[in-house]
Design a protein around this motif. Structure first.
Motif, PDB file in Angstrom:
ATOM      1  N   MET A 146       0.822  -1.196   0.000  1.00 50.58           N
ATOM      2  CA  MET A 146       0.000   0.000   0.000  1.00 50.58           C
ATOM      3  C   MET A 146       0.864   1.256   0.000  1.00 50.58           C
ATOM      4  SD  MET A 146      -3.117  -0.838   2.577  1.00 50.58           S
ATOM      5  CE  MET A 146      -4.736  -0.756   1.881  1.00 50.58           C
ATOM      6  N   SER A 147       1.862   1.309   0.860  1.00 46.06           N
ATOM      7  CA  SER A 147       2.759   2.445   0.946  1.00 46.06           C
ATOM      8  C   SER A 147       1.979   3.738   1.137  1.00 46.06           C
ATOM      9  CB  SER A 147       3.662   2.483  -0.291  1.00 46.06           C
ATOM     10  OG  SER A 147       4.702   3.405  -0.098  1.00 46.06           O
ATOM     11  N   ASN A 148       2.345   4.802   0.395  1.00 45.93           N
ATOM     12  CA  ASN A 148       1.665   6.096   0.498  1.00 45.93           C
ATOM     13  C   ASN A 148       1.258   6.526  -0.898  1.00 45.93           C
ATOM     14  OD1 ASN A 148       2.502   6.618   3.439  1.00 45.93           O
ATOM     15  ND2 ASN A 148       4.457   6.279   2.411  1.00 45.93           N
ATOM     16  N   GLN A 149       0.081   6.061  -1.311  1.00 44.30           N
ATOM     17  CA  GLN A 149      -0.296   6.260  -2.707  1.00 44.30           C
ATOM     18  C   GLN A 149      -1.734   6.755  -2.847  1.00 44.30           C
ATOM     19  OE1 GLN A 149       0.626   2.503  -4.704  1.00 44.30           O
ATOM     20  NE2 GLN A 149       2.571   3.377  -5.363  1.00 44.30           N
ATOM     21  N   ARG A 150      -1.920   7.546  -3.894  1.00 49.69           N
ATOM     22  CA  ARG A 150      -3.255   8.008  -4.278  1.00 49.69           C
ATOM     23  C   ARG A 150      -3.527   7.523  -5.693  1.00 49.69           C
ATOM     24  NH1 ARG A 150      -3.947  14.107  -3.238  1.00 49.69           N
ATOM     25  NH2 ARG A 150      -2.507  14.282  -4.984  1.00 49.69           N
ATOM     26  N   THR A 151      -4.664   6.857  -5.872  1.00 49.44           N
ATOM     27  CA  THR A 151      -4.985   6.200  -7.137  1.00 49.44           C
ATOM     28  C   THR A 151      -6.328   6.704  -7.643  1.00 49.44           C
ATOM     29  OG1 THR A 151      -3.824   4.216  -6.347  1.00 49.44           O
ATOM     30  CG2 THR A 151      -5.256   3.978  -8.275  1.00 49.44           C
ATOM     31  N   ARG A 152      -6.337   7.244  -8.859  1.00 50.71           N
ATOM     32  CA  ARG A 152      -7.576   7.711  -9.476  1.00 50.71           C
ATOM     33  C   ARG A 152      -8.160   6.607 -10.365  1.00 50.71           C
ATOM     34  NH1 ARG A 152      -6.652  13.700  -9.526  1.00 50.71           N
ATOM     35  NH2 ARG A 152      -4.478  13.974  -8.908  1.00 50.71           N
ATOM     36  N   PHE A 153      -9.487   6.643 -10.524  1.00 49.23           N
ATOM     37  CA  PHE A 153     -10.141   5.660 -11.397  1.00 49.23           C
ATOM     38  C   PHE A 153     -11.425   6.245 -11.963  1.00 49.23           C
ATOM     39  CE2 PHE A 153     -11.673   4.982  -7.083  1.00 49.23           C
ATOM     40  CZ  PHE A 153     -13.037   4.816  -7.230  1.00 49.23           C
ATOM     41  N   ILE A 154     -11.895   5.668 -13.056  1.00 51.35           N
ATOM     42  CA  ILE A 154     -13.191   6.003 -13.627  1.00 51.35           C
ATOM     43  C   ILE A 154     -13.901   4.712 -13.988  1.00 51.35           C
ATOM     44  CG2 ILE A 154     -12.473   8.265 -14.497  1.00 51.35           C
ATOM     45  CD1 ILE A 154     -12.279   7.052 -17.277  1.00 51.35           C
ATOM     46  N   LEU A 155     -15.221   4.797 -14.110  1.00 53.61           N
ATOM     47  CA  LEU A 155     -16.027   3.651 -14.516  1.00 53.61           C
ATOM     48  C   LEU A 155     -16.522   3.893 -15.938  1.00 53.61           C
ATOM     49  CD1 LEU A 155     -18.145   2.978 -11.286  1.00 53.61           C
ATOM     50  CD2 LEU A 155     -15.849   2.184 -11.869  1.00 53.61           C
ATOM     51  N   ASP A 156     -16.284   2.944 -16.825  1.00 60.40           N
ATOM     52  CA  ASP A 156     -16.670   3.119 -18.216  1.00 60.40           C
ATOM     53  C   ASP A 156     -18.183   3.059 -18.422  1.00 60.40           C
ATOM     54  OD1 ASP A 156     -14.110   3.486 -19.115  1.00 60.40           O
ATOM     55  OD2 ASP A 156     -13.780   1.395 -19.666  1.00 60.40           O
ATOM     56  N   GLN A 157     -18.890   2.312 -17.583  1.00 61.54           N
ATOM     57  CA  GLN A 157     -20.321   2.116 -17.800  1.00 61.54           C
ATOM     58  C   GLN A 157     -21.199   3.019 -16.947  1.00 61.54           C
ATOM     59  OE1 GLN A 157     -21.299  -2.025 -17.525  1.00 61.54           O
ATOM     60  NE2 GLN A 157     -19.953  -2.605 -19.231  1.00 61.54           N
ATOM     61  N   LEU A 158     -20.588   3.856 -16.121  1.00 66.36           N
ATOM     62  CA  LEU A 158     -21.336   4.818 -15.318  1.00 66.36           C
ATOM     63  C   LEU A 158     -20.568   6.142 -15.317  1.00 66.36           C
ATOM     64  CD1 LEU A 158     -22.362   2.684 -12.185  1.00 66.36           C
ATOM     65  CD2 LEU A 158     -23.884   3.499 -14.000  1.00 66.36           C
ATOM     66  N   PRO A 159     -21.268   7.277 -15.246  1.00 63.68           N
ATOM     67  CA  PRO A 159     -20.587   8.579 -15.246  1.00 63.68           C
ATOM     68  C   PRO A 159     -19.996   8.893 -13.878  1.00 63.68           C
ATOM     69  CG  PRO A 159     -22.954   8.922 -15.098  1.00 63.68           C
ATOM     70  CD  PRO A 159     -22.748   7.428 -15.249  1.00 63.68           C
ATOM     71  N   LEU A 160     -19.011   8.101 -13.483  1.00 64.27           N
ATOM     72  CA  LEU A 160     -18.425   8.239 -12.158  1.00 64.27           C
ATOM     73  C   LEU A 160     -16.903   8.301 -12.247  1.00 64.27           C
ATOM     74  CD1 LEU A 160     -20.322   5.731  -9.822  1.00 64.27           C
ATOM     75  CD2 LEU A 160     -20.462   8.212  -9.790  1.00 64.27           C
ATOM     76  N   ARG A 161     -16.329   9.101 -11.353  1.00 63.71           N
ATOM     77  CA  ARG A 161     -14.891   9.107 -11.151  1.00 63.71           C
ATOM     78  C   ARG A 161     -14.646   8.845  -9.673  1.00 63.71           C
ATOM     79  NH1 ARG A 161     -13.104  15.531 -11.060  1.00 63.71           N
ATOM     80  NH2 ARG A 161     -14.508  16.153  -9.369  1.00 63.71           N
ATOM     81  N   GLY A 162     -13.417   8.472  -9.344  1.00 65.96           N
ATOM     82  CA  GLY A 162     -13.126   8.207  -7.950  1.00 65.96           C
ATOM     83  C   GLY A 162     -11.638   8.284  -7.650  1.00 65.96           C
ATOM     84  N   VAL A 163     -11.353   8.255  -6.361  1.00 64.19           N
ATOM     85  CA  VAL A 163      -9.978   8.298  -5.869  1.00 64.19           C
ATOM     86  C   VAL A 163      -9.859   7.356  -4.683  1.00 64.19           C
ATOM     87  CG1 VAL A 163      -8.073   9.769  -5.116  1.00 64.19           C
ATOM     88  CG2 VAL A 163      -9.940  10.769  -6.444  1.00 64.19           C
ATOM     89  N   HIS A 164      -8.751   6.646  -4.628  1.00 65.56           N
ATOM     90  CA  HIS A 164      -8.418   5.810  -3.469  1.00 65.56           C
ATOM     91  C   HIS A 164      -7.096   6.309  -2.906  1.00 65.56           C
ATOM     92  CE1 HIS A 164      -6.540   2.385  -1.370  1.00 65.56           C
ATOM     93  NE2 HIS A 164      -7.763   1.937  -1.153  1.00 65.56           N
TER      94      HIS A 164
END
Length: 292
Positions: free
Chosen positions: A1-19
């Motif tokens: 895990m360390s110290n990381q920020r990960t962005r993502f999007i969903l192709d089938q829904l109008p959503l973005r996110g961050v972990h």
């Protein structure tokens, strides 16, 4: 895990996110003081939330989250910058006993507020102050985002002595989303318990939750702890206190010693330092006043 920020999007829904997952960064923060477990948990969740929200910064500067309370917990602060750094601290009444199972509402007391500040390196600072709506840091922030940005948003946060972890999803601005689709996403997030969130890396968790919606995960960025305290900033704070108060401290203690709340770095100003700072001998002025 360390110290990381990960962005993502969903192709089938109008959503973005961050972990975001913080290990060494969080351990550096939480080990600065002897925090009771419930306060450490709240601070860790706020630090993770700050790192999540700062992912959307569109300027060079700092995003600051503050929870202000009137109970045993006086202040929680988390700061995250556009340079992928973060820090945090808490102030509380250490003369009172805090139960290990104390809730956030127990800590805050009857009155409290959320303060969100955007502080660009250039340009004007923006600040929003709202009441605390919700029983957790995640609920309070989700309520704020829904009201202020008019965007469906949901967060899950968790922290212990080793890690501070969080994930946020948001509907993309300007795009419509069926209410049942949003409720489905919310229900997926609620299946993640605290232990799973703390123990699972971003890719594994995102695949488990969103593989049916074809989640696209972007390259993670590394986060670091960094404190912005300096001799100059502490000097400016002493100037705000005023020569009368600083002069009295000098007479009583022989010097003025300030420790940074975030990193515990100590700054010491002797009589000559203070004279240079104020441009006059404030200690002599107070001494003369006392004789009068």
């Amino acid at each position: 895990m360390s110290n990381q920020r990960t962005r993502f999007i969903l192709d089938q829904l109008p959503l973005r996110g961050v972990h975001v997952a913080l290990e060494q960064v969080w351990q550096h923060i939480v080990n600065q003081k002897d925090y009771p477990a419930p306060i450490a948990k709240a601070l860790g969740e706020l630090v993770a939330a700050g790192a999540l929200l700062a992912a959307n910064l569109k300027f060079d500067g700092t995003f600051i989250l503050q929870v202000q309370g009137t109970g045993v917990l006086k202040l929680l602060v988390a700061e995250a910058t556009s340079e992928q750094t973060c820090r945090g601290t808490a102030r509380f009444d250490d003369s009172l006993t805090i139960a290990d199972d104390a809730s956030l509402q127990d800590l805050i007391g009857e009155q409290g507020q959320f303060v969100l500040t955007l502080q660009p390196r250039q340009g004007e600072m923006w600040q929003g102050i709202v009441g605390l709506q919700g029983n957790s840091i995640a609920q309070m922030l989700a309520n704020y985002l829904a009201q202020s940005e008019q965007l469906d948003s949901d967060l899950i946060l968790a922290a212990d002595g080793e890690r501070a972890v969080g994930m946020m999803v948001q509907r993309l601005a300007g795009q419509e989303m069926a209410r049942e689709d949003w409720q489905y996403v919310e229900s997926l997030l609620q299946t993640v318990n605290r232990e799973e969130l703390l123990a699972t890396d971003a890719n594994t968790l995102l695949y488990r939750l969103f593989h049916e919606q074809q989640v696209r995960v972007f390259e993670a960025e590394n986060l670091e702890f960094a404190c912005t305290c300096s001799h100059e900033k502490v000097g400016n704070m002493l100037l705000l206190l005023g020569g009368q108060e600083v002069g009295q401290i000098l007479l009583e203690q022989g010097s003025v010693e300030i420790a940074c709340d975030f990193c515990q770095q100590k700054y010491v100003f002797d009589e000559e330092d203070v004279k240079t700072l104020f441009g006059n001998d404030v200690a002599a002025a107070v001494r003369h006043e006392l004789k009068q």
